[in-house]
Design a protein around this motif. Structure first.
Motif, PDB file in Angstrom:
ATOM      1  N   GLN A 409       0.777  -1.279   0.036  1.00 50.56           N
ATOM      2  CA  GLN A 409      -0.131  -0.020  -0.009  1.00 50.56           C
ATOM      3  C   GLN A 409       0.825   1.252   0.264  1.00 50.56           C
ATOM      4  O   GLN A 409       1.729   1.266   0.741  1.00 50.56           O
ATOM      5  N   TYR A 436      -0.110   3.270 -11.761  1.00 48.89           N
ATOM      6  CA  TYR A 436      -1.188   3.848 -10.567  1.00 48.89           C
ATOM      7  C   TYR A 436      -2.401   4.131 -11.056  1.00 48.89           C
ATOM      8  O   TYR A 436      -2.726   4.503 -11.949  1.00 48.89           O
ATOM      9  N   ARG A 437      -3.345   3.903  -9.853  1.00 56.02           N
ATOM     10  CA  ARG A 437      -4.776   4.253 -10.126  1.00 56.02           C
ATOM     11  C   ARG A 437      -5.058   5.417  -9.178  1.00 56.02           C
ATOM     12  O   ARG A 437      -5.020   5.219  -7.910  1.00 56.02           O
ATOM     13  N   ARG A 439      -7.561   8.345  -7.904  1.00 61.35           N
ATOM     14  CA  ARG A 439      -8.997   9.037  -7.867  1.00 61.35           C
ATOM     15  C   ARG A 439      -8.936  10.290  -7.034  1.00 61.35           C
ATOM     16  O   ARG A 439      -8.191  10.331  -6.097  1.00 61.35           O
ATOM     17  N   VAL A 452     -11.495   6.738 -11.616  1.00 63.24           N
ATOM     18  CA  VAL A 452     -10.278   6.432 -11.615  1.00 63.24           C
ATOM     19  C   VAL A 452      -9.428   6.600 -12.561  1.00 63.24           C
ATOM     20  O   VAL A 452      -9.801   6.385 -13.911  1.00 63.24           O
ATOM     21  N   GLN A 473      -6.527   9.649  -3.660  1.00 62.74           N
ATOM     22  CA  GLN A 473      -5.716   8.510  -2.897  1.00 62.74           C
ATOM     23  C   GLN A 473      -5.319   7.832  -4.190  1.00 62.74           C
ATOM     24  O   GLN A 473      -5.620   7.926  -5.282  1.00 62.74           O
ATOM     25  N   ALA A 475      -3.430   3.827  -5.479  1.00 57.32           N
ATOM     26  CA  ALA A 475      -3.400   2.332  -5.627  1.00 57.32           C
ATOM     27  C   ALA A 475      -2.043   2.015  -6.667  1.00 57.32           C
ATOM     28  O   ALA A 475      -2.109   2.736  -7.651  1.00 57.32           O
ATOM     29  N   SER A 483      -2.904  -5.612  -7.772  1.00 56.55           N
ATOM     30  CA  SER A 483      -3.141  -4.020  -7.309  1.00 56.55           C
ATOM     31  C   SER A 483      -2.973  -4.036  -5.689  1.00 56.55           C
ATOM     32  O   SER A 483      -3.518  -4.950  -5.045  1.00 56.55           O
ATOM     33  N   TYR A 486      -5.702   0.827  -1.591  1.00 51.19           N
ATOM     34  CA  TYR A 486      -5.854   2.169  -1.932  1.00 51.19           C
ATOM     35  C   TYR A 486      -5.013   2.900  -0.690  1.00 51.19           C
ATOM     36  O   TYR A 486      -5.179   2.459   0.411  1.00 51.19           O
ATOM     37  N   SER A 487      -4.370   3.926  -1.056  1.00 51.96           N
ATOM     38  CA  SER A 487      -3.471   4.714   0.299  1.00 51.96           C
ATOM     39  C   SER A 487      -4.540   5.254   1.115  1.00 51.96           C
ATOM     40  O   SER A 487      -5.851   5.285   0.662  1.00 51.96           O
TER      41      SER A 487
END
Length: 495
Positions: A409, A436-437, A439, A452, A473, A475, A483, A486-487
């Protein structure tokens, strides 16, 4: 006994007033000196202004609750309590010198070792209360005092009460929003053991960082702003480099949004903290709880003569021991007092041929497994990491198919730039081809529903007008489809 005006220390026989210690919503706390035997005591006095029968009832219940748990070393001891003819009341308690943990966390950076130790000690107190049928409902840093010898004392059982059934409800339950779980804040529960576990974890997070988990420095931290974050936002990372990943994960687990996803008891949380102490090679903190007969007892022992003895308060995995086939057949001469768990008159003296074959089969499986492990060990890409047993920066998951390399993470950060906010992030075990994803949205609560975006380079800038809030945030994703989680959400204002 004379009637005291609000905020004025009353005259109490045998006690001499010294100085004020603090004030809460419905009570003041003063330092007195008890004359026989001479020692300092803290006296909690109900305020006359705004006094209601409900507040008086809570005060009496607090005295009874704390007296019931007074023998515990990490619960503040109550000496006596009295109701007055004019409707007031006071509570005489053991004196703990300031500051409390909330003040300490603001002033200084508490070490990971101290936070772990304090967490185990407080979990012992909370577990003891739970075993007595009492839910604290207000575990937070300000309700943890520190003795002159450095031991914590859990106090303020003013809204504590017995555990309620699913059909019961208590209209008088109040909460401290920053450390309370979603189900309590939104009226789905009056609190149970799992809600106290959440509040204790939020308290430990606070001690590591110096603020409550969902507070935003410089942002709106009113109760109405905090509640949706607590309900919808993932538990943020502490951001401290010295906090081990295992502790970040345990605190996140204990602050899960759903009660069923948390450790179900305070002692479960304490054991998780003990495991991290062992991982970090810190001194072991014992768990102290009430036993089944209602007496205080140490739930584990720090003095184990045989290092091979299993620790009842720690979950561990040991390598299998390779045993010769002969050892599968018990020998009465070699071990005449062996306890097989079966009556000696009905237990055969030797193992049947089928059992012997099964034992040999288990041995073969163990040897094959060891050989496979050895081959995989020698074939690793990083011989240094393999030889030291260092943990990998990412996890692997297999289910009979290809092995999936799960990224860690990420920890997100950012800064204000002209025309927007530039977000960056970092994580252990960076792989070539990682992408990276991301949002982003205008509020923390809206981030989970935001579109996203796929990002391949850092920093990632989100356009925003001067003063406009941007929350994001991220991921980490890999080409194989794996994956990370999410952070935490990071919010900044545009420049």
């Amino acid at each position: 006994m004379t009637r005291a005006a609000p905020g004025t220390p009353p005259e109490i026989p045998g006690l001499v007033y010294r100085q004020p210690l603090g004030s809460g919503g419905y009570a003041d706390v003063f330092l007195y000196e008890q004359q026989q035997p001479r020692m300092p005591v803290a006296v909690k006095v109900l305020k006359r202004e705004g006094l209601t029968p409900s507040i008086l009832r809570q005060f009496v219940e607090e005295a009874n609750t704390m007296a019931q748990l007074a023998d515990h070393p990490y619960i503040v001891q109550v000496f006596r309590s009295e109701q007055l003819a004019d409707g007031g009341a006071y509570l005489v308690m053991k004196y703990y010198p300031p500051p409390n943990l909330a003040t300490r966390a603001k002033r200084e950076r508490l070490s990971v070792e101290e936070v772990l130790r304090t967490g185990i000690q407080l979990a012992s107190a909370v577990e003891t209360a739970h075993r007595a049928g009492i839910i604290h409902r207000d575990v937070k840093p300000a309700n943890v005092l520190i003795s002159q010898y450095g031991a914590p004392g859990l106090t303020d059982f003013g809204i504590a009460g017995r555990a309620l059934g699913p059909e019961e409800h208590d209209e008088d339950v109040g909460v401290s929003v920053p450390w309370s779980p979603p189900e309590v804040l939104y009226g789905q529960s009056n609190g149970d053991a799992r809600s106290d576990v959440y509040s204790l974890a939020a308290t430990l997070w606070h001690l590591l960082v110096g603020r409550s988990p969902f507070e935003q420095p410089g942002g709106d931290n009113s109760a109405y702003a905090l509640m949706p974050r607590i309900r919808a936002t993932p538990v943020p990372q502490t951001g401290r480099a010295d906090v081990p990943v295992s502790l970040e994960r345990l605190l996140g687990h204990a602050m899960a949004k759903k009660p069923d996803a948390r450790p179900q008891t305070a002692i479960d949380l304490a054991r998780g903290l003990q495991a991290i102490e062992q991982e970090q090679r810190f001194a072991r903190t014992p768990i102290v709880v009430l036993d089944e007969s209602g007496h205080t007892t140490v739930a584990d022992s720090t003095s184990r003569a045989d290092p091979e003895e299993p620790d009842p308060d720690r979950t561990s995995v040991r390598a299998p021991r390779v045993t010769s086939p002969q050892a599968l057949t018990p020998s009465p001469a070699a071990n005449p007092t062996a306890d097989t768990g079966v009556d000696d008159e009905t237990q055969p003296a030797t193992i049947s041929g089928g059992a012997l074959l099964a034992g040999v089969g288990v041995l073969v499986l163990i040897l094959v497994g060891a050989l496979v492990w050895a081959v995989g060990f020698r074939g690793g890409d990083d011989p240094t990491e393999a030889s030291t047993g260092a943990p990998s920066a990412s996890a692997t998951v297999g289910g009979g198919g290809p092995v999936v390399d799960l990224p860690e993470q990420p920890l997100i950060d950012g800064r204000t730039v002209p025309g927007g906010v530039a977000f960056t992030w970092q994580y252990a075990g960076v792989r070539k081809g990682d992408y990276y994803r991301v949002r982003a949205a205008a509020s923390e609560a809206a981030v989970p529903e935001a579109q996203v975006l796929t990002v391949r380079a850092l920093p990632h800038t989100v356009k925003a007008a001067n003063g406009q809030v941007v929350c994001a945030q991220v991921a980490v994703a890999r080409a194989a489809g794996a994956s990370s989680a999410y952070s935490a959400v990071k919010c900044l204002t545009g420049g």
